[in-house]
Design a protein around this motif. Structure first.
Motif, short mmCIF file in Angstrom:
data_model
loop_
_atom_site.label_atom_id
_atom_site.label_comp_id
_atom_site.label_asym_id
_atom_site.label_seq_id
_atom_site.Cartn_x
_atom_site.Cartn_y
_atom_site.Cartn_z
N LEU A 159 0.83 -1.20 0.00
CA LEU A 159 0.00 0.00 0.00
C LEU A 159 0.87 1.26 0.00
O LEU A 159 0.63 2.19 -0.79
CB LEU A 159 -0.92 0.00 1.21
N TYR A 160 1.87 1.28 0.86
CA TYR A 160 2.72 2.47 0.92
C TYR A 160 3.62 2.60 -0.31
O TYR A 160 4.01 3.73 -0.66
CB TYR A 160 3.55 2.46 2.21
N TYR A 161 3.92 1.48 -0.96
CA TYR A 161 4.67 1.57 -2.22
C TYR A 161 3.82 2.33 -3.24
O TYR A 161 4.32 3.20 -3.97
CB TYR A 161 5.03 0.19 -2.74
N GLU A 162 2.52 2.03 -3.30
CA GLU A 162 1.61 2.73 -4.22
C GLU A 162 1.51 4.22 -3.84
O GLU A 162 1.30 5.07 -4.71
CB GLU A 162 0.21 2.11 -4.17
N LEU A 163 1.70 4.52 -2.56
CA LEU A 163 1.60 5.92 -2.11
C LEU A 163 2.91 6.68 -2.32
O LEU A 163 2.98 7.88 -2.04
CB LEU A 163 1.19 5.97 -0.64
N GLY A 164 3.96 6.00 -2.77
CA GLY A 164 5.20 6.69 -3.08
C GLY A 164 6.40 6.31 -2.25
O GLY A 164 7.49 6.85 -2.45
N VAL A 165 6.23 5.38 -1.30
CA VAL A 165 7.39 4.92 -0.52
C VAL A 165 8.02 3.78 -1.30
O VAL A 165 7.78 2.58 -1.04
CB VAL A 165 6.97 4.46 0.89
N VAL A 166 8.86 4.15 -2.26
CA VAL A 166 9.43 3.17 -3.20
C VAL A 166 10.83 2.73 -2.78
O VAL A 166 11.42 1.84 -3.42
CB VAL A 166 9.47 3.76 -4.63
N GLY A 167 11.37 3.32 -1.73
CA GLY A 167 12.69 2.94 -1.26
C GLY A 167 12.62 2.11 0.02
O GLY A 167 11.54 1.79 0.53
N GLU A 168 13.78 1.77 0.54
CA GLU A 168 13.89 0.97 1.76
C GLU A 168 15.00 1.53 2.64
O GLU A 168 15.74 2.43 2.23
CB GLU A 168 14.17 -0.49 1.42
N THR A 169 15.10 1.00 3.85
CA THR A 169 16.16 1.41 4.76
C THR A 169 16.93 0.20 5.25
O THR A 169 16.34 -0.84 5.54
CB THR A 169 15.59 2.18 5.97
N ALA A 170 18.23 0.34 5.31
CA ALA A 170 19.06 -0.71 5.90
C ALA A 170 19.50 -0.32 7.31
O ALA A 170 20.17 -1.09 7.99
CB ALA A 170 20.29 -0.96 5.02
N LYS A 171 19.09 0.88 7.75
CA LYS A 171 19.57 1.41 9.03
C LYS A 171 18.66 1.04 10.20
O LYS A 171 19.14 0.87 11.32
CB LYS A 171 19.69 2.93 8.93
N TYR A 172 17.36 0.92 9.96
CA TYR A 172 16.41 0.71 11.05
C TYR A 172 15.70 -0.63 10.89
O TYR A 172 14.73 -0.75 10.12
CB TYR A 172 15.39 1.85 11.09
N PRO A 173 16.13 -1.65 11.62
CA PRO A 173 15.54 -3.00 11.47
C PRO A 173 14.07 -3.08 11.88
O PRO A 173 13.36 -3.99 11.46
CB PRO A 173 16.40 -3.87 12.38
N ASP A 174 13.60 -2.14 12.71
CA ASP A 174 12.20 -2.19 13.17
C ASP A 174 11.26 -1.46 12.22
O ASP A 174 10.04 -1.45 12.43
CB ASP A 174 12.08 -1.62 14.58
N SER A 175 11.79 -0.86 11.18
CA SER A 175 10.97 -0.10 10.23
C SER A 175 10.13 -1.04 9.38
O SER A 175 10.54 -2.16 9.04
CB SER A 175 11.88 0.75 9.33
#
Length: 291
Positions: free
Chosen positions: A231-247
């Motif tokens: 859902l959030y990918y469709e909203l524009g969160v197309v990246g990821e994080t390697a810094k925060y494991p709880d994200s």
């Protein structure tokens, strides 16, 4: 009557008189006084030790001045120290505003794009409708709660909290069998809108512009995680994080379901009033003072 009989009667009279003399103490005694009784011997002083001393009840007696000290033993109640449970530490809650900006950049720009992907705040008055088919009731609840959370964060677009049935929403979500994933063709020319999510090397979701396909066999947190991340990918969160494991957007294999403090703040920037679809990395670095 002969003389011997008279003498016998006189003798009896004398004997009776004598007995009466002895009993009354002789002449002058008060015949109406009670007969003295023989006093009982005084008790042995040692016997008093066996007599219990009565306990005086003072509960009904008025008290003045100092209160009497009770000699009754009271039960001892153990004193348990009161402790306050420490809240569960949130690893991302103590990060700085600069960390938030960098987290936003990681989530807004994936490795395949250099432009900001977000919904236009003026289209449909900024309202985005979600529809879903072949889902469980728990999926509807999950999506409705996600819409409420997003609406509390976004200052521009709003998600409809009434999830529609079918495939006629602005974002349509369909649960399909895992063997049907191969029939979904992604158009690489419109990347990064077209994307797929994998778990242990298996495709569990595919995303095209406006439509999300999810493996119907997913269960529990993995199902909810895939639903939220898609859902959030469709909203524009197309990246990821390697810094925060709880994200929710952690790049490693995970089943995180909830947005963290850092996630919420990054989405607040993405859907703040100062950004718009199509902005470049340099555009954003300038207005956010990121070096």
């Amino acid at each position: 009557m002969n003389s011997s009989s008279y003498l016998f009667i006189i003798g009896l009279f004398i004997i009776a008189f004598g007995v009466a003399w002895i009993l009354t103490g002789g002449p002058g005694a008060d015949l109406g006084s009670p007969v003295p009784t023989t006093p009982l011997p005084a008790p042995d002083v040692n016997e008093s030790a066996s007599i219990p001393t009565p306990v005086q009840d003072t509960s009904a007696q008025p008290t003045f001045g100092a209160q009497p000290v009770s000699t009754v033993a009271q039960p001892i109640t153990p004193v348990v120290p009161v402790t306050t449970a420490s809240p569960t530490p949130q690893p991302t809650a103590q990060i700085s505003s600069d960390d938030i900006k960098l987290h936003f950049m990681d989530l807004a720009f994936g490795s395949d794009n250099t432009y900001l992907e977000r919904w236009n705040a003026t289209d449909n008055n900024g309202r985005i409708v979600i529809s879903v088919s072949a889902s469980d009731d728990s999926d509807i609840t999950q999506l409705s709660n996600a819409a409420k959370e997003f609406n509390s964060i976004s200052q521009t677009n709003q998600l409809s909290e009434m999830i529609k049935d079918g495939m006629n929403g602005n974002i349509a979500i369909k649960f399909i069998p895992d063997d049907g994933m191969s029939a979904i063709v992604l158009n690489s020319s419109v990347a990064p809108t077209n994307h797929e999510f994998l778990s242990n090397g298996t495709i569990i979701a595919k995303i095209t512009r406006g439509v999300i396909y999810i493996d119907e066999d997913l269960k529990g947190d993995q199902r909810n995680h895939t639903l939220m991340k898609s859902l959030y990918y469709e909203l524009g969160v197309v990246g990821e994080t390697a810094k925060y494991p709880d994200s929710l957007f952690y790049s490693g294999d995970n089943a995180n379901v909830n947005l963290t403090y850092a996630d919420r703040n990054a989405i607040a920037i993405l859907y703040g009033p100062g950004l718009y679809n199509g902005m470049t990395v340099d555009d954003i670095r300038k207005i956010m003072y990121i070096h």
